[in-house]
Design a protein around this motif. Structure first.
Motif, short mmCIF file in Angstrom:
data_model
loop_
_atom_site.label_atom_id
_atom_site.label_comp_id
_atom_site.label_asym_id
_atom_site.label_seq_id
_atom_site.Cartn_x
_atom_site.Cartn_y
_atom_site.Cartn_z
N GLY A 142 0.83 -1.19 0.00
CA GLY A 142 0.00 0.00 0.00
C GLY A 142 0.87 1.24 0.00
N ILE A 143 0.59 2.17 -0.88
CA ILE A 143 1.33 3.44 -0.96
C ILE A 143 0.36 4.55 -0.61
CG2 ILE A 143 2.80 4.92 -2.37
CD1 ILE A 143 3.25 2.54 -4.23
N GLY A 144 0.61 5.21 0.51
CA GLY A 144 -0.32 6.22 0.98
C GLY A 144 0.35 7.56 1.24
N ALA A 145 -0.01 8.20 2.35
CA ALA A 145 0.47 9.54 2.67
C ALA A 145 1.99 9.58 2.64
CB ALA A 145 -0.05 9.96 4.03
N GLY A 146 2.53 10.58 1.96
CA GLY A 146 3.97 10.75 1.86
C GLY A 146 4.62 9.99 0.71
N GLY A 147 3.85 9.16 0.00
CA GLY A 147 4.40 8.41 -1.12
C GLY A 147 4.12 9.11 -2.44
N ARG A 148 4.56 8.48 -3.52
CA ARG A 148 4.32 9.01 -4.85
C ARG A 148 4.50 7.92 -5.89
NH1 ARG A 148 6.36 13.79 -5.36
NH2 ARG A 148 6.47 13.98 -3.11
N ILE A 149 3.88 8.10 -7.04
CA ILE A 149 4.06 7.19 -8.17
C ILE A 149 4.40 8.03 -9.39
CG2 ILE A 149 2.47 5.46 -7.27
CD1 ILE A 149 0.38 6.49 -9.32
N THR A 150 5.13 7.43 -10.33
CA THR A 150 5.41 8.11 -11.59
C THR A 150 4.11 8.35 -12.33
OG1 THR A 150 7.58 7.06 -11.75
CG2 THR A 150 6.65 7.95 -13.78
N ALA A 151 3.94 9.57 -12.85
CA ALA A 151 2.70 9.91 -13.56
C ALA A 151 2.67 9.20 -14.91
CB ALA A 151 2.61 11.42 -13.75
N PRO A 152 1.71 8.27 -15.11
CA PRO A 152 1.61 7.64 -16.43
C PRO A 152 1.27 8.68 -17.50
CG PRO A 152 0.36 6.43 -14.77
CD PRO A 152 0.72 7.74 -14.16
N ALA A 153 1.70 8.41 -18.73
CA ALA A 153 1.37 9.32 -19.83
C ALA A 153 -0.14 9.36 -20.02
CB ALA A 153 2.04 8.84 -21.12
N PRO A 154 -0.70 10.53 -20.37
CA PRO A 154 -2.14 10.61 -20.63
C PRO A 154 -2.57 9.56 -21.65
CG PRO A 154 -1.20 12.79 -20.55
CD PRO A 154 -0.04 11.84 -20.49
N HIS A 155 -3.72 8.95 -21.40
CA HIS A 155 -4.19 7.85 -22.25
C HIS A 155 -4.40 8.33 -23.68
CE1 HIS A 155 -6.11 4.07 -23.20
NE2 HIS A 155 -7.11 4.73 -23.75
N GLY A 156 -3.85 7.57 -24.63
CA GLY A 156 -4.02 7.89 -26.04
C GLY A 156 -2.99 8.86 -26.58
N ALA A 157 -2.12 9.38 -25.73
CA ALA A 157 -1.11 10.34 -26.18
C ALA A 157 0.25 9.66 -26.21
CB ALA A 157 -1.06 11.55 -25.26
N PRO A 158 0.93 9.61 -27.37
CA PRO A 158 2.25 9.00 -27.42
C PRO A 158 3.24 9.82 -26.63
CG PRO A 158 1.80 10.16 -29.47
CD PRO A 158 0.53 10.22 -28.66
N GLY A 159 4.19 9.16 -26.04
CA GLY A 159 5.21 9.87 -25.26
C GLY A 159 6.58 9.33 -25.56
N PRO A 160 7.63 9.90 -24.95
CA PRO A 160 8.98 9.40 -25.15
C PRO A 160 9.06 7.93 -24.79
CG PRO A 160 9.00 11.48 -23.95
CD PRO A 160 7.57 11.04 -24.03
N CYS A 161 9.62 7.12 -25.70
CA CYS A 161 9.69 5.66 -25.50
C CYS A 161 10.79 5.33 -24.50
CB CYS A 161 10.01 4.99 -26.81
SG CYS A 161 8.62 4.24 -27.57
N GLN A 162 10.42 4.88 -23.33
CA GLN A 162 11.37 4.49 -22.31
C GLN A 162 10.97 3.13 -21.76
OE1 GLN A 162 11.15 7.68 -19.47
NE2 GLN A 162 12.35 9.07 -20.73
N PRO A 163 11.92 2.19 -21.65
CA PRO A 163 11.58 0.88 -21.12
C PRO A 163 10.97 0.99 -19.73
CG PRO A 163 13.80 0.89 -22.06
CD PRO A 163 13.33 2.31 -22.02
N GLY A 164 9.86 0.29 -19.53
CA GLY A 164 9.23 0.29 -18.21
C GLY A 164 8.44 1.55 -17.90
N ALA A 165 8.23 2.43 -18.90
CA ALA A 165 7.49 3.66 -18.64
C ALA A 165 6.07 3.35 -18.18
CB ALA A 165 7.46 4.53 -19.90
#
Length: 234
Positions: A142-165
């Motif tokens: 569980g990741i709660g208060a004080g944590g963070r996650i990498t922001a996924p790219a907006p759905h349907g929008a191509p982004g920089p190709c990075q492994p594991g993005a």
């Protein structure tokens, strides 16, 4: 036959021209994204990547009302609008086949991220104990208060190709009022049971995490046995 996982539902503004729903700024165009992906020299790609990150931040902040940080790539703090249940992607896929209605779901680095009501991460250890999963190694976090996650790219929008993005499997939708309709305990973060049930979701996630762990243990040789030593037969 196992039920089919519903196809990811695109947000109401899924096209790349609407990365910034408020109209301030615009989505990176295809040329910018190719440049960010490394087809140009590093010195020219850096500004394109920064423009992409800025567009992503504005999509979350202006379109969804979610806080972001200034990291590269941007991150979403947990414990504010939502918490996260993180589990192996294989276990997460099984959960989605069995648990049709969830909140937003993302995938990153071989892990599945299930968005749940803020405060749920703090309740997770006691909830697992109550469900009789306490003391069992589940790889369910569980990741709660004080944590963070990498922001996924907006759905349907191509982004920089990075492994594991990170990317959205079930993307968030623009909010209806203040409700996110995230999995929650009854009467906790939900409106009279409108949200998916957190107890069922956690129990199912724990079950699938345990199954994945058992499968992996069957295919790995014991640490004290040489790789080429044949197994003893009874």
């Amino acid at each position: 036959m196992s039920p089919i996982v519903p196809s990811p539902r695109a947000p109401q503004r899924a096209d790349t021209s609407a990365l910034v729903p408020s109209g301030r700024g615009s989505a990176p165009d295809a040329g910018t994204l190719r440049e960010a992906g490394g087809t140009q020299h590093a010195e020219s790609a850096a500004p394109a990547v920064e423009r992409w990150y800025e567009a992503v931040r504005r999509w979350y902040e202006d379109g969804l009302g979610w806080e972001t940080d200034r990291g590269r790539p941007p991150a979403l703090p947990t414990g504010v609008r939502f918490d996260v249940l993180e589990l192996p992607a294989a276990a997460g896929r099984a959960v989605l086949r069995r648990f049709g209605r969830t909140g937003p779901v993302a995938v990153a680095q071989g892990r599945m991220l299930l968005l749940v009501a803020a405060g749920s991460a703090e309740e997770l250890p006691a909830l697992l104990d109550w469900l009789e999963w306490g003391g069992i190694a589940l790889d369910l976090v569980g990741i709660g208060a004080g944590g963070r996650i990498t922001a996924p790219a907006p759905h349907g929008a191509p982004g920089p190709c990075q492994p594991g993005a990170a990317f959205w499997l079930r993307p968030p939708e623009p909010p209806r009022g203040t409700d996110l309709f995230l999995p929650a305990l009854a009467g906790f973060g939900s409106r009279g049971g409108d949200a998916p049930d957190l107890v069922r979701l956690v129990d199912m996630a724990a079950t699938e995490c345990h199954r994945v762990r058992l499968r992996r243990s069957r295919v790995r040789p014991p640490a004290d046995r040489p790789p080429n030593q044949p197994l003893a037969c009874s």
